[in-house]
Write an enzyme that holds these catalytic residues in place. Structure first.
Site, PDB file in Angstrom:
ATOM      1  N   HIS A 495      14.552   8.649 -46.064  1.00  0.00           N
ATOM      2  CA  HIS A 495      14.755   7.106 -47.118  1.00  0.00           C
ATOM      3  C   HIS A 495      16.606   7.538 -46.610  1.00  0.00           C
ATOM      4  O   HIS A 495      16.650   6.244 -46.140  1.00  0.00           O
ATOM      5  CB  HIS A 495      14.983   8.012 -48.525  1.00  0.00           C
ATOM      6  CG  HIS A 495      15.526   7.391 -49.276  1.00  0.00           C
ATOM      7  ND1 HIS A 495      14.802   6.383 -50.847  1.00  0.00           N
ATOM      8  CD2 HIS A 495      17.301   7.035 -49.758  1.00  0.00           C
ATOM      9  CE1 HIS A 495      15.728   5.669 -50.355  1.00  0.00           C
ATOM     10  NE2 HIS A 495      16.855   5.791 -50.279  1.00  0.00           N
ATOM     11  N   GLU A 496      17.161   8.277 -46.102  1.00  0.00           N
ATOM     12  CA  GLU A 496      18.646   7.641 -45.883  1.00  0.00           C
ATOM     13  C   GLU A 496      18.847   7.179 -45.021  1.00  0.00           C
ATOM     14  O   GLU A 496      19.782   6.527 -44.960  1.00  0.00           O
ATOM     15  CB  GLU A 496      19.599   9.157 -46.227  1.00  0.00           C
ATOM     16  CG  GLU A 496      19.288   9.687 -47.634  1.00  0.00           C
ATOM     17  CD  GLU A 496      19.789   8.900 -48.857  1.00  0.00           C
ATOM     18  OE1 GLU A 496      20.462   7.907 -48.391  1.00  0.00           O
ATOM     19  OE2 GLU A 496      19.269   8.754 -49.589  1.00  0.00           O
ATOM     20  N   HIS A 499      18.119   3.604 -44.519  1.00  0.00           N
ATOM     21  CA  HIS A 499      19.978   2.598 -45.115  1.00  0.00           C
ATOM     22  C   HIS A 499      21.148   3.188 -43.671  1.00  0.00           C
ATOM     23  O   HIS A 499      21.317   1.938 -43.491  1.00  0.00           O
ATOM     24  CB  HIS A 499      20.308   3.718 -46.102  1.00  0.00           C
ATOM     25  CG  HIS A 499      19.713   3.651 -47.630  1.00  0.00           C
ATOM     26  ND1 HIS A 499      19.944   2.484 -47.959  1.00  0.00           N
ATOM     27  CD2 HIS A 499      19.808   4.274 -48.246  1.00  0.00           C
ATOM     28  CE1 HIS A 499      19.263   2.437 -49.018  1.00  0.00           C
ATOM     29  NE2 HIS A 499      18.991   3.836 -49.421  1.00  0.00           N
TER      30      HIS A 499
HETATM   31 ZN   LIG Z   1      18.429   4.653 -51.284  1.00  0.00          ZN
END
Ligand SMILES: [Zn+2]
Length: 699
Positions: A495-496, A499
């Site tokens: 997830h990170e 980003h």
């Molecule tokens: Zn996030």
């Protein structure tokens, strides 16, 4: 022309700086000199606490001079001399702020906290001075008024509109009296946010469950016991085990500890943070924040703070947000109730003689998981050694976009624990630098996030490459094992890193962009799908001792359990999202009793007593920070990420055409274009909720 203009500004600034700043501080302050570092990353090893205040002051002085130069320019306002000049202003302030706030989040101390308290209101005031500068707004408005006639490209037009809207939304059209009040509100809000975070950190670090009787460890896996023993030793305690309210410590305890009283103690300590009527209490702080926000929204002509804050986002209005949240709430609540029944049945069969309580959920859910899905977290962890998972993340980025990664030694780091990588494009050219800092410590706030030490842009005519900062709070290594992650932590790293990709692959001209949580979680959440794809797991999920790839049978169990506990996960999350909206749809300031407000609202929506919202008000740092009336963004983005990943499922896991479209239409233009336009350019139609409901088993 633009270059010449800049040179003149710089010369003027050196003069200004010399008059207003302490000469000796200027000489030694690393922010004021060429960094002389690889990739021009910030010289973390030379920056210390004493540098920040003088650097902030000098940076604000410089930006003020830049703004004055724009306002006093005798030439008529143009796109270049006003909008671009504005976009380029405040470069040093950006540098100092990004380093300071990154360290405040991940490596803080009393001194940094003190500086944060002092500097936050001053930064808010500085921002207000610019946003409410009438001469500057007149020039922005002049360019905005004639924008259609200026032969601007799409990105330039978007920038003009973004700046104009930003000024209006920050009060440029208000009368003097209202502007004065607005400034006061912004000042106060900035102070309150800092106090809230400092209190939360103190409360999180303030509780320790110290176990001295070995019997109380019953049920806990060896790895969890070893970690707790290590923590005790670091605290100077022999023959003891320490658990904290940090999630990597708390969740395994809640999942496995047979001692129900201790589970209650630990979980309660987690849920009362900021709500103990002590010096770190956050209740009156939140009440004041909420009231100041609605006052601000009213002042600016909006019915509620949510109307104000949602306006530039993809969702647009509170009605649209509620439409989605209510639909999911109605679908999830019955599922959660069935989960309660299944767990209560186990309790009764064991002759427990009690009703399931919130601190029992993880423990009995794990029993359900073992019984119905035969999936044991301890069986999985050996396949999720941290560096292997990281390599899996890199593999996906390589398969989709051709990126490669090389670890860098001898780099200045924001914390010694961080790993640093250089990222290369498929053609071998430099793409970015990324820092990855994985484990909890007392100087770090909870959760996981991905920030930027520098964002890609070419506003000043030179390409600026991104420097990314990924921070997590993952399970640590023990004396006997490396860091072995849980399935959740694996998803979090992917997830990170999504980003991070959003930052690494950005391809925009200007510095100023629009960020919104409801679209901003699309690049991150879509990565979680690849994390759990069997073909990808086979590549990265290797046993840390034998190197054997994860067996098909375990993958099948993971897949089968993908809808496991979804009632809880959704209800826990949605309750917090709805609570966030409830605070921010107040139409006027009111006398807020936080505990009463929270409880009566949760009763009203029918939250079951076995579940406590993912965040209760006094530790809900999303809503005191940038995700106010924005926590819904995860599920709004959820609709998008499931629908976007369906585009790969319809073709193939790493379909190059689809990946290329995701890169150019979403990741490259992020922040410089209307969200719905971006989406439609990628998907060819508006988003559909079907894939989300199907994948979560809510249909
Ligand atoms: Zn996030």
């Amino acid at each position: 022309m633009r270059k010449l203009f800049l040179v003149i500004v710089c010369v003027a600034l050196v003069g200004c700086g010399g008059q207003t700043t302490d000469e000796s501080a200027t000489e030694v302050n690393p922010f004021f000199a060429d960094y002389g570092t690889p990739f021009n990353v910030q010289p973390f090893d030379r920056i210390d606490e004493a540098h920040f205040v003088p650097a902030f002051e000098e940076a604000m002085t410089r930006q003020n001079a830049e703004i004055t130069a724009i306002v006093d320019n005798p030439e008529a306002p143009t796109f270049d001399n006003t909008i671009v000049a504005l976009d380029q202003s405040g470069e040093l302030l950006g540098e100092v702020s990004r380093v300071f706030f990154a360290l405040s989040g991940s490596n803080t101390n009393d001194e940094l906290q003190g500086i944060q308290k002092e500097i936050s209101p001053r930064l808010a005031a500085h921002k207000d001075e610019i946003q409410l500068n009438p001469g500057l707004f007149a020039r922005v408005k002049a360019v905005h008024d004639e924008r259609e006639a200026l032969d601007l490209n799409r990105e330039q037009l978007f920038l003009v509109e973004n700046f104009y809207d930003r000024y209006v939304r920050n009060g440029a059209l208000l009368n003097d009296e209202d502007q004065t009040r607005l400034k006061e509100i912004n000042q106060r809000l900035s102070q309150l946010r800092v106090e809230f975070s400092a209190n939360l950190l103190a409360e999180t670090n303030g509780f320790k469950l110290v176990i001295e009787d070995k019997a109380d460890l019953s049920g806990l896996p060896d790895g969890v016991i070893a970690t707790a023993a290590g923590k005790a030793r670091r605290e100077g305690l022999e023959n003891a085990w320490v658990f904290t309210t940090h999630k990597p410590s708390m969740l395994p305890f809640l999942t496995y500890a047979e001692n129900r009283d201790l589970r209650e103690q630990l979980y309660t300590a987690y849920t009362v943070r900021g709500n103990q009527d002590n010096e770190y209490d956050n209740k009156t702080i939140v009440a004041e924040i909420v009231n100041l926000r609605v006052e601000k929204a009213n002042l600016l002509g909006y019915e509620t703070f949510a109307h104000y804050t949602l306006e530039p986002r993809m969702a647009g209005t509170p009605e649209n947000v509620y439409k989605l949240l209510d639909q999911l709430w109605d679908a999830s609540l019955p599922v959660a109730k069935r989960e309660v029944q299944a767990m209560q049945a186990i309790i009764d069969a064991e002759g427990g003689g009690f009703e399931l309580a919130p601190w029992d959920w993880w423990y009995f859910a794990e029993k359900v998981r073992k019984a119905e899905y035969d999936l044991d977290d301890n069986e999985l962890r050996p396949y999720f050694e941290l560096n292997n998972v990281r390599d899996g993340v890199f593999y996906v980025a390589n398969q989709l976009y051709g990126l490669t990664f090389v670890e860098l030694e001898d780099m200045p780091k924001p914390h010694p624990d961080a790993q640093v990588f250089e990222v290369f494009e498929a053609d071998g050219s430099h793409a970015a630098v990324i820092y990855m800092d994985y484990h909890p410590r007392e100087s770090k706030r909870g959760g996981a996030w991905c920030g930027r030490f520098r964002s890609q842009n070419r506003s000043a005519g030179v390409e600026v490459d991104p420097v990314i900062n990924l921070v997590c709070n993952f399970t640590t290594a023990t004396e006997d094992t490396p860091a072995l992650l849980s399935l959740d932590e694996v998803e979090t790293l992917f997830h990170e890193f999504g980003h991070a990709l959003d930052g690494i692959l950005a391809n925009v001209t200007y510095r100023t962009g629009v960020r919104s949580p409801d679209f901003g979680e699309l690049p991150s959440q879509i990565m979680e799908h690849w994390a759990m794809a069997p073909e990808v797991m086979k590549v990265y999920a290797k046993h840390y001792q034998t190197g054997e790839p994860i067996p098909d049978e375990l993958i099948a169990k993971i897949e089968k359990s993908s809808t496991f506990n979804q009632g809880f996960i959704q209800v826990e999350y949605l309750a917090a999202s709805l609570l966030d909206m409830e605070y921010h749809t107040l139409t006027e300031p009111t006398d807020l009793d936080i505990n009463a407000f929270e409880q009566s609202y949760l009763d009203e929506i029918g939250l079951i007593p076995e579940i406590i919202p993912r965040y209760r008000t006094t530790y809900f740092s999303h809503i005191t920070g940038g995700y106010a009336a924005g926590y819904y963004g995860y599920v709004w983005s959820g609709v998008l990420d499931h629908d976007a990943f369906a585009a790969f499922e319809e073709t193939s896991l790493f379909d190059q055409k689809t990946a290329q479209r995701f890169r150019t239409e979403i990741l490259e233009v992020s922040g410089s274009k209307d969200y719905m336009e971006m989406w439609v350019a990628f998907r060819g139609r508006e988003p559909e909720i079907g894939p989300l409901l199907r994948n979560l088993g809510l249909q």
